[in-house]
Design an enzyme around this catalytic site. Structure first.
Site: not given
Ligand SMILES: NC(=O)c1ccc[n+]([C@@H]2O[C@H](COP(=O)([O-])OP(=O)(O)OC[C@H]3O[C@@H](n4cnc5c(N)ncnc54)[C@H](O)[C@@H]3O)[C@@H](O)[C@H]2O)c1
Length: 275
Positions: A28, A72, A99, A198, A163, A167
């Protein structure tokens, strides 16, 4: 040619502007960086070191050579270097696309280290980058930020505390940063992609897009999965002046994922009106 992967650029919409896209060598982020380049921006991208050479080759194949800085995003020193290198090379900074993210997906089994790394690359990295980049945007009279969030910021998914929690935090960061940067003419928004083709997703599909697109596509009203360029166009819209009155909010780019009820696309229901 897959029609969902074709986009006609809006000529020179970002000419004279400078954009920084984290994680811009792949997926992306690469699609967003490429569309910004096609629309006239100077672009810097970051990536993890193993992705630098492949990223350089992928851009070269399209005739572009953005600044690529490897490191990183969980490291504060690297974030500072990335912004400094971008401004040193191009002389200004107008747009930031946060991103790069950690894909660690763990729940009951997640360690403190897993949580910390997810947060450091994710919302903490995003926040630091906004702090650093906005200082330069102020010097050019304003700018815009797009945070790449996810459908995972809204819903529970199995084994995904690391995750989804990260988010979820991006949503609040977007609102708070949007509020505090508004007086400086800097808008902050996010996009929330659905399942997108992806490399990690392709790996999970064993490379068989034709087989898995209709299966995983069922999670979306459109009945198919997303391609990266379909995230790039809405991201560029949010960066552009066409979105001049939009800030502190999220744009779902999810093919209807978030609006779908438990009946899904209706394949398993016999109610009148369903398929
Ligand atoms: N693919 C999907 O289905 C999907 C769905 C919703 C949201 N997203 C979000 O989109 C964004 C991009 O995901 P993608 O699928 O394109 O990933 P990808 O694996 O294709 O590319 C990731 C890019 O980020 C870089 N990166 C990763 N970790 C980094 C780190 N710690 N420091 C610096 N760079 C790092 C990589 O080098 C690479 O350039 C992420 O925020 C992801 O959460 C993806």
């Amino acid at each position: 040619m897959n029609p969902h992967t074709i986009r006609i650029p809006i000529a020179d919409r970002f000419k004279g502007k400078v954009a920084l896209v984290t994680g811009g060598t792949n997926g992306i982020g690469h699609a967003i960086a490429l569309e910004l380049l096609r629309e006239g921006a100077s672009v810097a991208v970051s990536c993890l070191p193993p992705d630098a050479e492949g990223g350089r080759a992928a851009f070269a194949a399209t005739g572009f050579a953005p600044l690529i800085v490897a490191g990183d995003m969980s490291k504060e020193d690297f974030c500072r270097q990335l912004v400094a290198d971008t401004v040193a090379k191009f002389g200004r900074l107008d747009y930031l696309v946060n991103n790069a993210f950690s894909f660690i997906a763990k729940g009951l089994d997640a360690t403190r280290t897993d949580f910390l790394y997810s947060l450091e690359v994710g919302p903490l990295g995003f926040a630091l980058m906004i702090q650093l980049a906005s200082e330069h945007m102020k010097q050019v009279g304003g700018g815009a930020v797009v945070n790449v969030s996810s459908i995972s910021s809204w819903v529970a998914q199995p084994n995904r505390w690391t995750y989804n929690m990260s988010k979820g935090a991006v949503a609040q960061l977007t609102r708070c940063a949007g509020l505090d940067l508004a007086p400086h003419n800097i808008r902050v928004n996010s996009v929330s992609p659905g399942w997108t083709w992806t490399r990690e997703v392709e790996k999970a599909a064993g490379g068989d897009i034709a087989k898995y697109d209709p299966i995983w596509g069922q999670f979306h009203m459109l009945g198919r999965m997303c391609y990266p360029v379909e995230i790039a166009a809405p991201a560029l819209f949010l960066l552009s002046n066409d979105a001049s009155f939009i800030t502190g909010t999220d744009l779902p780019v999810d093919g209807g994922y978030n609006g779908l009820g438990p009946e899904g696309l209706g394949q398993n229901t016999k109610l009148a009106g369903s398929k």
